[in-house]
Scaffold this active site. Structure first.
Site, PDB file in Angstrom:
ATOM      1  N   MET A 150       0.825  -1.211   0.000  1.00 23.53           N
ATOM      2  CA  MET A 150       0.000   0.000   0.000  1.00 23.53           C
ATOM      3  C   MET A 150       0.861   1.264   0.000  1.00 23.53           C
ATOM      4  SD  MET A 150      -3.261  -0.666  -0.137  1.00 23.53           S
ATOM      5  CE  MET A 150      -4.289  -2.142  -0.034  1.00 23.53           C
ATOM      6  N   ILE A 192      -1.547  -1.611   8.263  1.00 23.42           N
ATOM      7  CA  ILE A 192      -0.681  -0.492   8.663  1.00 23.42           C
ATOM      8  C   ILE A 192       0.746  -0.819   8.258  1.00 23.42           C
ATOM      9  CG2 ILE A 192      -1.886   0.583  10.611  1.00 23.42           C
ATOM     10  CD1 ILE A 192      -0.260  -1.312  12.468  1.00 23.42           C
ATOM     11  N   TYR A 236       2.438   7.284  13.804  1.00 24.67           N
ATOM     12  CA  TYR A 236       1.292   6.375  13.770  1.00 24.67           C
ATOM     13  C   TYR A 236       0.024   7.104  14.207  1.00 24.67           C
ATOM     14  CZ  TYR A 236      -1.643   2.446  15.464  1.00 24.67           C
ATOM     15  OH  TYR A 236      -2.670   1.571  15.725  1.00 24.67           O
ATOM     16  N   SER A 237       0.128   7.832  15.330  1.00 25.55           N
ATOM     17  CA  SER A 237      -1.019   8.542  15.871  1.00 25.55           C
ATOM     18  C   SER A 237      -1.557   9.550  14.852  1.00 25.55           C
ATOM     19  CB  SER A 237      -0.601   9.231  17.166  1.00 25.55           C
ATOM     20  OG  SER A 237      -1.697   9.839  17.776  1.00 25.55           O
TER      21      SER A 237
HETATM   22  N1  LIG Z   1      -2.599  -4.748  17.884  1.00 22.41           N
HETATM   23  C1  LIG Z   1      -2.916  -3.650  18.574  1.00 22.41           C
HETATM   24  O1  LIG Z   1      -2.592  -3.514  19.756  1.00 22.41           O
HETATM   25  C2  LIG Z   1      -3.702  -2.552  17.904  1.00 22.41           C
HETATM   26  C3  LIG Z   1      -4.133  -1.476  18.694  1.00 22.41           C
HETATM   27  C4  LIG Z   1      -4.879  -0.463  18.103  1.00 22.41           C
HETATM   28  C5  LIG Z   1      -5.167  -0.517  16.766  1.00 22.41           C
HETATM   29  N2  LIG Z   1      -4.727  -1.554  16.000  1.00 22.41           N
HETATM   30  C6  LIG Z   1      -5.014  -1.536  14.575  1.00 22.41           C
HETATM   31  O2  LIG Z   1      -5.445  -2.804  14.126  1.00 22.41           O
HETATM   32  C7  LIG Z   1      -5.039  -3.001  12.772  1.00 22.41           C
HETATM   33  C8  LIG Z   1      -4.327  -4.332  12.649  1.00 22.41           C
HETATM   34  O3  LIG Z   1      -3.242  -4.358  13.541  1.00 22.41           O
HETATM   35  P1  LIG Z   1      -2.444  -5.704  13.871  1.00 22.41           P
HETATM   36  O4  LIG Z   1      -1.908  -5.583  15.234  1.00 22.41           O
HETATM   37  O5  LIG Z   1      -3.280  -6.876  13.508  1.00 22.41           O
HETATM   38  O6  LIG Z   1      -1.212  -5.554  12.841  1.00 22.41           O
HETATM   39  P2  LIG Z   1      -0.270  -6.675  12.183  1.00 22.41           P
HETATM   40  O7  LIG Z   1      -0.467  -8.002  12.794  1.00 22.41           O
HETATM   41  O8  LIG Z   1       1.104  -6.094  12.172  1.00 22.41           O
HETATM   42  O9  LIG Z   1      -0.815  -6.736  10.691  1.00 22.41           O
HETATM   43  C9  LIG Z   1      -0.571  -5.709   9.788  1.00 22.41           C
HETATM   44  C10 LIG Z   1      -1.013  -6.184   8.419  1.00 22.41           C
HETATM   45  O10 LIG Z   1      -0.715  -5.156   7.452  1.00 22.41           O
HETATM   46  C11 LIG Z   1       0.089  -5.715   6.417  1.00 22.41           C
HETATM   47  N3  LIG Z   1       1.031  -4.692   5.933  1.00 22.41           N
HETATM   48  C12 LIG Z   1       2.146  -4.218   6.527  1.00 22.41           C
HETATM   49  N4  LIG Z   1       2.759  -3.307   5.747  1.00 22.41           N
HETATM   50  C13 LIG Z   1       2.016  -3.208   4.620  1.00 22.41           C
HETATM   51  C14 LIG Z   1       2.138  -2.462   3.415  1.00 22.41           C
HETATM   52  N5  LIG Z   1       3.153  -1.628   3.225  1.00 22.41           N
HETATM   53  N6  LIG Z   1       1.198  -2.620   2.456  1.00 22.41           N
HETATM   54  C15 LIG Z   1       0.155  -3.470   2.629  1.00 22.41           C
HETATM   55  N7  LIG Z   1      -0.014  -4.214   3.745  1.00 22.41           N
HETATM   56  C16 LIG Z   1       0.910  -4.080   4.722  1.00 22.41           C
HETATM   57  C17 LIG Z   1       0.803  -6.885   7.068  1.00 22.41           C
HETATM   58  O11 LIG Z   1       1.157  -7.888   6.130  1.00 22.41           O
HETATM   59  P3  LIG Z   1       2.525  -7.902   5.284  1.00 22.41           P
HETATM   60  O12 LIG Z   1       3.628  -7.631   6.231  1.00 22.41           O
HETATM   61  O13 LIG Z   1       2.500  -9.245   4.680  1.00 22.41           O
HETATM   62  O14 LIG Z   1       2.345  -6.819   4.255  1.00 22.41           O
HETATM   63  C18 LIG Z   1      -0.289  -7.442   7.974  1.00 22.41           C
HETATM   64  O15 LIG Z   1      -1.170  -8.262   7.232  1.00 22.41           O
HETATM   65  C19 LIG Z   1      -4.172  -1.794  12.414  1.00 22.41           C
HETATM   66  O16 LIG Z   1      -4.942  -0.840  11.716  1.00 22.41           O
HETATM   67  C20 LIG Z   1      -3.769  -1.250  13.758  1.00 22.41           C
HETATM   68  O17 LIG Z   1      -3.482   0.133  13.721  1.00 22.41           O
HETATM   69  C21 LIG Z   1      -3.998  -2.573  16.548  1.00 22.41           C
END
Ligand SMILES: NC(=O)c1ccc[n+]([C@@H]2O[C@H](COP(=O)([O-])OP(=O)(O)OC[C@H]3O[C@@H](n4cnc5c(N)ncnc54)[C@H](OP(=O)(O)O)[C@@H]3O)[C@@H](O)[C@H]2O)c1
Ligand SMILES: *[C@@H]1O[C@H](CO)[C@@H](O)[C@H](O)[C@H]1NC(C)=O
Ligand SMILES: *[C@@H]1O[C@H](CO)[C@@H](O)[C@H](O)[C@H]1NC(C)=O
Length: 293
Positions: free
Chosen positions: A93, A121, A183-184
């Protein structure tokens, strides 16, 4: 004043939580059956869990992320779990042409779309802001502008289906916390853009719902790896979080606060006692464990 806030705000927070959490209508998994859904960031974490829930609900799935090998495995598992169909398109992305590629894939395969779940993200560091403006610019492209681009490409199909847009954000998109300035910023931007767009949809009688998901600390591998040395709270389960996101999207809610009490109390405190909230946040962090880069 301090004591009053300590007693009063959790109560108000609880009321808000109940309001945001309990749906007046009942959610049933049949609401999703046969629906055509795009999930971004579906190769790991919350996105992967959303894919598995949606598969069990017998949806048609189009998943995306960068890592093809992981997407292949998630798609296989989705088919085992009962997805009506499941495919993926891999890419970054950060590439400004990619959002449209994903939406075109949905259009070519299904000729329509019912739900767009924006969840991916890009990587950012957890530390004092290092002054790297280029990083902020890149992160805005990945975490914010690609959400706008996907929404605009998908809008004709979503209007036709009276579909839903689900935007995954964070408490960090409502409340400033240390060590995550870039990020924020991207998460606050999502609130501004999509809250404005929601207003326009209502004025224009466009029946496409927009659900903004305000998430607290969730136990995904990447989040735990990034912050567990500083944030001592127990993270909430990603499986339940993923289901709550789908449920709020299906019920066409304005916002999801998850975990309900923490997220709602913080959003409320941000409005009525921001300095008090800031000090609570600072005091809950093990700041001494941050190694200045
Ligand atoms: N976990 C928390 O504590 C938390 C808290 C608040 C909000 N959130 C929100 O929840 C959502 C998911 O978070 P998560 O913790 O599940 O994150 P995660 O496990 O790190 O997953 C992130 C996803 O985004 C993909 N990604 C990373 N870089 C990318 C790029 N350049 N282009 C396209 N895809 C990309 C990753 O796959 P690849 O690396 O294969 O691309 C992965 O599928 C996010 O929006 C995050 O801000 C999470
Ligand atoms: C929701 O479910 C409960 C119990 O299953 C039922 O009593 C109630 O009427 C349902 N509400 C709606 C709006 O369907
Ligand atoms: C908007 O779309 C939803 C889902 O198709 C439908 O249930 C609802 O009745 C529609 N609302 C209006 C005002 O058309």
């Amino acid at each position: 004043m301090g004591l009053l806030l300590k007693i009063f705000t959790p109560l108000l927070g609880l009321a808000l939580a109940v309001y945001f959490y309990s749906a007046p209508e009942n959610f049933s998994e049949e609401m999703l059956r046969g629906k055509r859904v795009i999930v971004t960031g579906a190769s790991s974490g919350i996105g992967e869990q959303m894919a598995y829930h949606l598969a069990r609900m017998e949806t048609h799935l189009l998943l995306t992320a960068r890592t093809e090998a992981k997407l292949q495995k998630v798609v296989e598992r989705c088919l085992e779990l009962g997805a009506a169909s499941a495919r993926y398109v891999s890419g970054s992305m950060e590439d400004t042409t990619f959002p449209e590629v994903v939406v075109k894939e949905a259009e070519n395969t299904w000729g329509g779309l019912d739900m767009l779940i924006l969840n991916h993200i890009g990587f950012s560091y957890f530390n004092y802001f290092n002054g790297d403006v280029g990083h902020v610019r890149k992160l805005l492209e990945t975490n914010f502008l690609s959400y706008v681009a996907m929404t605009m490409s998908a809008l004709p199909m979503l209007k036709e289906s009276e579909g839903s847009i689900v935007v995954v954000s964070s408490i960090a998109g409502k409340v400033g916390s240390p060590f995550i300035a870039p990020y924020s910023a991207t998460k606050f931007a999502l609130d501004g853009f999509f809250s404005s767009l929601r207003q326009e949809f209502i004025i224009d009688k466009v029946n496409v719902s927009i659900t903004l998901c305000i998430l607290g600390y969730i136990n995904t591998e990447s989040a735990v790896r990034a912050v567990s040395h500083v944030i001592q709270d127990k993270p909430a389960p990603k499986e339940e979080c993923a289901l709550e996101i789908i449920r709020s999207g299906a019920l066409r809610r304005r916002e999801l606060h998850y975990p309900a009490l923490v997220a709602s109390s913080m959003v409320l405190l941000r409005g009525i006692a921001p300095d008090f909230l800031d000090s609570l946040v600072r005091n809950s962090y093990k700041v001494e464990n941050i190694q200045r880069a």
